[in-house]
Design an enzyme around this catalytic site. Structure first.
Site, mmCIF file in Angstrom:
data_model
loop_
_atom_site.group_PDB
_atom_site.id
_atom_site.type_symbol
_atom_site.label_atom_id
_atom_site.label_comp_id
_atom_site.label_asym_id
_atom_site.label_seq_id
_atom_site.Cartn_x
_atom_site.Cartn_y
_atom_site.Cartn_z
ATOM 1 N N ARG A 1 -12.739 -13.343 6.188
ATOM 2 C CA ARG A 1 -11.468 -12.681 6.530
ATOM 3 C C ARG A 1 -11.526 -11.190 6.236
ATOM 4 O O ARG A 1 -10.815 -10.413 6.860
ATOM 5 C CB ARG A 1 -10.321 -13.389 5.795
ATOM 6 C CG ARG A 1 -10.427 -13.360 4.301
ATOM 7 C CD ARG A 1 -9.582 -14.448 3.633
ATOM 8 N NE ARG A 1 -10.179 -15.775 3.769
ATOM 9 C CZ ARG A 1 -9.637 -16.890 3.283
ATOM 10 N NH1 ARG A 1 -8.484 -16.851 2.637
ATOM 11 N NH2 ARG A 1 -10.227 -18.048 3.449
ATOM 12 N N LYS B 1 -21.880 -19.772 -4.306
ATOM 13 C CA LYS B 1 -21.682 -21.169 -3.901
ATOM 14 C C LYS B 1 -22.627 -22.074 -4.678
ATOM 15 O O LYS B 1 -23.679 -21.623 -5.128
ATOM 16 C CB LYS B 1 -22.003 -21.326 -2.408
ATOM 17 C CG LYS B 1 -21.001 -20.732 -1.455
ATOM 18 C CD LYS B 1 -21.436 -20.980 -0.009
ATOM 19 C CE LYS B 1 -20.470 -20.349 0.970
ATOM 20 N NZ LYS B 1 -19.135 -20.967 0.951
HETATM 21 N N1 BES Z 1 -18.343 -19.685 5.420
HETATM 22 C C1 BES Z 1 -17.452 -20.262 4.482
HETATM 23 C C2 BES Z 1 -16.676 -21.439 5.073
HETATM 24 C C3 BES Z 1 -17.456 -22.711 5.169
HETATM 25 C C4 BES Z 1 -17.648 -23.513 4.041
HETATM 26 C C5 BES Z 1 -17.966 -23.118 6.372
HETATM 27 C C6 BES Z 1 -18.355 -24.678 4.159
HETATM 28 C C7 BES Z 1 -18.685 -24.292 6.488
HETATM 29 C C8 BES Z 1 -18.892 -25.075 5.376
HETATM 30 C C9 BES Z 1 -16.440 -19.217 4.014
HETATM 31 O O1 BES Z 1 -16.925 -17.926 3.924
HETATM 32 C C10 BES Z 1 -16.024 -19.608 2.651
HETATM 33 O O2 BES Z 1 -16.837 -19.599 1.774
HETATM 34 N N2 BES Z 1 -14.759 -19.956 2.491
HETATM 35 C C11 BES Z 1 -14.246 -20.346 1.229
HETATM 36 C C12 BES Z 1 -12.900 -19.716 1.066
HETATM 37 C C13 BES Z 1 -12.341 -19.833 -0.325
HETATM 38 C C14 BES Z 1 -13.181 -19.069 -1.322
HETATM 39 C C15 BES Z 1 -10.938 -19.292 -0.308
HETATM 40 C C16 BES Z 1 -14.144 -21.869 1.224
HETATM 41 O O3 BES Z 1 -13.833 -22.471 2.246
HETATM 42 O O4 BES Z 1 -14.409 -22.454 0.180
HETATM 43 MN MN MN Z 2 -17.852 -17.542 2.075
#
Ligand code: BES
Ligand code: MN
Ligand code: ZN
Length: 498
Positions: free
Chosen positions: A353, A279
């Site tokens: 997931r 990230k």
């Molecule tokens: N934990 C995150 C979701 C999230 C992102 C929660 C920002 C709160 C704030 C999750 O694991 C994630 O990173 N999801 C990705 C999915 C994508 C790679 C398909 C996302 O939402 O960008």
């Molecule tokens: Mn994630």
């Protein structure tokens, strides 16, 4: 803090402060506070005529009674427009009252329980909501500052004045609300905890400790047991971290004809860096809250046990970090899950997931009548619904409706997103049964469609709580920080189940 119900008349309350709510433009004669005005010989009417208080939402006026009434201060709190008044307005107002009393360093306060008695605002409901507003509004996370900052003490007692109409039912409502709020506060603490102080093992230890205290059964599976069960997805996500993963399993009640089994599965990523698909640095620190779904499941079981709900509940929380390293799982990897289905990892940041797929497979061994998963699953859900509404998806319209109702009642709102079959294309893989991420469009729905593959035909609901688990703004009864979202929603759903 103690919350008491009393049938005492407003005009005979002796104490440091009586709080009372008024609507915008409400005439004193049309308000239950009229009796206070009479008792004070018109003092209250003169006070309102002075025009310093208009009843706007969250407006507060504190006045010394100077002997006009037997209590020392009157606090008027604005309830806003009469036609917009909801139970949630009352929660917010009581939170404001409690916080102001803390600032004033009061040991005790009383609240005039006057509100429109209409459907959905029965006295038990309002007593319950009062306790929620007070207890949740006063919540603070202790933190880790080395020098004690001078912290204001919480008031020790609040008295809800029902004017001749107190009853055991009201006391029970307050007692039960108190149980639920303690669970919410416990969950808030877990969610606020940074990842070095809340590793998967520490989360498991906290769960064990809570379960011992509250009479729940708890079992914690380690890597060896996960391997034996074939949990390739959970182990894949965990492979980048030195902290070993844990699968926390909590049980309340026994399965029987009268106590159906309900499985609750909560995402327990104690830190989500994104893994190899790292990230951006900005706000990455917030990803300590990526176990909020798991914490909500544990908190729900805690409350369910104390409330003695006539159900068999199984809580399953897969807990791990998601980190990049030489041993981390990589984009393009194919993982084999406990269900036998294979997953191509198109993005290691779609880890929630993956761990849920194995946790759901594990939960299905209990043959639940209903399975609910709770997860901070997608940023896309925050884009769609903002930070105060959770996304809800599922395969059973009746169940979705029940959760919507629970959301409305508790103020923990959910909004449906469609699991459109056509979008399954987005997560089709060339090499495996499914891939874990398929680009930006319909991001929250992709998460739901992915999980749907693992629940089979069990009635199922997926709650994407990425938005509402944390608030950057001060909100009524949700101070800045972790909200504990999900506990009140699920407890309300479970209380009405059947
Ligand atoms: N934990 C995150 C979701 C999230 C992102 C929660 C920002 C709160 C704030 C999750 O694991 C994630 O990173 N999801 C990705 C999915 C994508 C790679 C398909 C996302 O939402 O960008
Ligand atoms: Mn994630
Ligand atoms: Zn995550």
């Amino acid at each position: 803090m103690r919350i008491r119900v009393s049938g005492q008349a407003l005009g005979s309350y002796r104490g440091p402060l009586l709080a009372a709510g008024l609507f915008e433009g409400q005439k004193l004669e049309e308000s239950p506070l009229n009796e206070l005005d009479l008792a004070s010989g018109g003092w209250l009417k003169r006070l309102l005529a002075a025009g310093d208080f208009r009843g706007k939402k969250d407006e507060v006026l504190v006045q010394r009674t100077m002997g006009a009434l037997p209590f020392h201060r009157l606090m008027l709190v604005g309830l806003g427009k009469r036609e917009k008044f909801k139970v949630d307005t009352w929660r917010g107002a009581l939170s404001t009252v409690a916080r102001r009393c803390r600032e004033m360093r009061l040991e005790e306060f009383a609240v005039a329980m006057n509100f429109p008695e209409e459907k959905g605002m029965e006295r038990e409901t309002m007593a319950w909501a009062s306790a929620e507003g007070i207890l949740l509004g006063l919540y603070r996370f202790k933190g880790f500052k080395s020098k004690e900052e001078e912290e204001l003490r919480d008031p020790a007692e609040a008295v809800l004045l029902f004017r001749g109409r107190a009853s055991g039912k009201l006391e029970k409502a307050v007692r039960e609300a108190q149980i639920v709020c303690e669970a919410v506060s416990w969950v808030r603490d877990l969610v606020a905890m940074p990842s070095n102080k809340l590793t998967p093992q520490i989360l498991a230890d906290e769960a064990l400790r809570m379960c011992r205290a509250k009479g729940l059964r708890c079992r914690v599976l380690d890597e060896r047991e996960m391997k034996a069960l074939g949990m390739g997805a959970l182990l894949g996500v965990a492979s980048g971290s030195k902290e070993p993963p844990r699968l926390i399993v909590v049980e309340h009640g026994k399965p029987s004809r009268l106590t159906p089994t309900i499985a609750l599965v909560g995402k327990g990523i104690t830190f989500d860096s994104g893994g190899i698909s790292l990230k951006p640095a900005e706000k990455m620190d917030q990803m300590k809250d990526d176990m909020a779904g798991g914490a909500a499941v544990l908190g729900t079981l805690r409350a369910a046990s104390e409330l003695g709900l006539p159900l068999h509940l199984v809580g399953v929380v897969p807990a791990t970090e998601n980190l990049p390293s030489g041993s981390a799982y990589k984009p393009g990897d194919v993982l084999t899950t406990m269900s036998g289905q294979t997953i191509e990892v198109s993005n290691t940041d779609a880890e929630g997931r993956l761990i849920l797929a194995d946790a759901i497979a594990f939960a299905l061994r209990y043959k639940p009548k209903v399975l609910i998963d709770v997860a901070t699953l997608t940023g896309a859900c925050i884009v769609a619904l903002g930070d105060s509404i959770a996304g809800i998806m599922g395969n059973d319209p009746r169940l979705l409706e029940k959760l919507r109702e629970a959301g409305e009642k508790t103020g923990e709102e959910v909004w449906p997103l469609p699991l459109k079959e056509e979008y399954e294309e987005l997560i089709k893989s060339e090499v495996a049964d499914v891939k874990n991420a398929g680009g930006r469009e319909a991001g929250a729905i992709q998460g739901g469609l992915f999980l749907k593959r693992f629940v089979g035909d069990t009635p199922w609901v997926h709650l994407d709580i990425a938005g509402p688990v944390w608030t950057e703004k001060e909100r009524p009864y949700r101070p800045k920080g972790p909200t504990g979202f999900g506990v009140r929603l699920l407890v309300e759903f479970l209380r009405n189940y059947g």
